[in-house]
Enzyme design. Structure first.
Site, PDB file in Angstrom:
ATOM      1  N   TYR A  58      43.543  35.122  46.488  1.00 56.90           N
ATOM      2  CA  TYR A  58      42.123  35.336  46.831  1.00 56.90           C
ATOM      3  C   TYR A  58      41.459  36.406  45.968  1.00 56.90           C
ATOM      4  O   TYR A  58      42.107  37.122  45.237  1.00 56.90           O
ATOM      5  CB  TYR A  58      41.932  35.601  48.312  1.00 56.90           C
ATOM      6  CG  TYR A  58      42.547  36.813  48.957  1.00 56.90           C
ATOM      7  CD1 TYR A  58      42.242  37.093  50.289  1.00 56.90           C
ATOM      8  CD2 TYR A  58      43.425  37.672  48.304  1.00 56.90           C
ATOM      9  CE1 TYR A  58      42.787  38.190  50.937  1.00 56.90           C
ATOM     10  CE2 TYR A  58      43.967  38.765  48.938  1.00 56.90           C
ATOM     11  CZ  TYR A  58      43.636  39.022  50.254  1.00 56.90           C
ATOM     12  OH  TYR A  58      44.169  40.123  50.878  1.00 56.90           O
ATOM     13  N   GLU A  59      40.127  36.417  46.021  1.00 59.98           N
ATOM     14  CA  GLU A  59      39.289  37.222  45.113  1.00 59.98           C
ATOM     15  C   GLU A  59      39.503  36.829  43.650  1.00 59.98           C
ATOM     16  O   GLU A  59      39.345  37.645  42.742  1.00 59.98           O
ATOM     17  CB  GLU A  59      39.555  38.724  45.296  1.00 59.98           C
ATOM     18  CG  GLU A  59      39.181  39.268  46.664  1.00 59.98           C
ATOM     19  CD  GLU A  59      37.677  39.389  46.863  1.00 59.98           C
ATOM     20  OE1 GLU A  59      36.952  39.634  45.889  1.00 59.98           O
ATOM     21  OE2 GLU A  59      37.233  39.224  48.008  1.00 59.98           O
TER      22      GLU A  59
END
Length: 245
Positions: free
Chosen positions: A227-228
């Site tokens: 994620y990110e």
């Protein structure tokens, strides 16, 4: 998967679409929603909105049963003719994409710090276990293969810490930090996965059971590579930034 749109109705917008993998979707009371208002303008036609969770037309998908980060709930969020006042738009019309990129750049430092914490915890537990566990008549810390694993883990954790702190320092001092945050995020996440995997190996059979926690750290570490922006995406960001210079 449906693209989320925000139709301009003069004094308000109408949101429709679905957002997937939303962290704390059921716990939070305010959503920050990125949606497309002017498709013909591509990324210049995107807006960002502050939306209250209890606004009519918002519904949640099932709780995702994740392999790690289980204390944080994750859901899809569906928007069906959700009315959002014009004043809830962040910035000027079309500012949404730039806003989202700025949020990601800063957020990557946070993920780097999270990955660093996971790796540090795995290293600490490995050192403690290596000093207590005996095999072939002595603590396994005295076996070179284990000692060298711990040395390699410590060097990687320290390198990760320095990258993370550099990115945070640049941001705090209002200096360009996009490249540093991507470097920190990619390296810290990858190191977290490597170090936690070695921690499980050092613990042997006990590393595979939940009693000794390192298996949980390995599961938690995996998400930091995703994620990110995945580790692969960070390499794209890093290489493009460097090749532009």
């Amino acid at each position: 998967m449906q693209r989320t749109t925000a139709e301009d109705k003069g004094d308000h917008y109408i949101l429709n679409g679905t957002k997937n993998w939303i962290t704390n979707a059921n716990s939070g009371s305010i959503y920050l929603v990125i949606a497309q208002t002017h498709p013909e303008k591509k990324h210049h036609g995107i807006n960002a909105f502050i939306v209250e969770k209890d606004t009519p037309g918002i519904s949640l998908g099932p709780h995702e049963d994740k392999m790690g980060m289980r204390s944080s709930d994750t859901h899809s969020v569906m928007f069906t003719d959700v009315k959002v006042p014009k004043e809830n738009r962040i910035g000027e019309d079309g500012f949404g994409f730039k806003f989202a990129m700025q949020a990601l750049e800063a957020g990557r430092i946070g993920i780097a710090a999270q990955a660093l914490g996971i790796a540090s915890g795995a290293l600490e537990r490995s050192i403690q276990y290596a000093k207590e566990r005996k095999a072939f008549g002595t603590e396994i810390a005295n076996h070179q293969v284990i000692a060298f694993k711990i040395a390699d883990m410590a060097v990687k954790v320290e390198n990760a810490r320095n990258l993370c702190l550099k990115a945070a320092w640049l941001k705090d001092n209002h200096k360009p930090f996009a490249l540093a945050s991507s470097m920190a995020k990619q390296y810290c996440a990858d190191i977290a996965m490597e170090v936690t995997t070695e921690a499980v190996q050092i613990h042997g059979g006990y590393g595979y059971v939940k009693e000794y926690h390192v298996e949980r750290l390995m599961r938690e570490a995996k998400l930091t590579q995703i994620y990110e922006g995945t580790s692969e995406i960070q390499k794209i960001v890093i290489s493009r930034s460097l090749l532009k210079e």
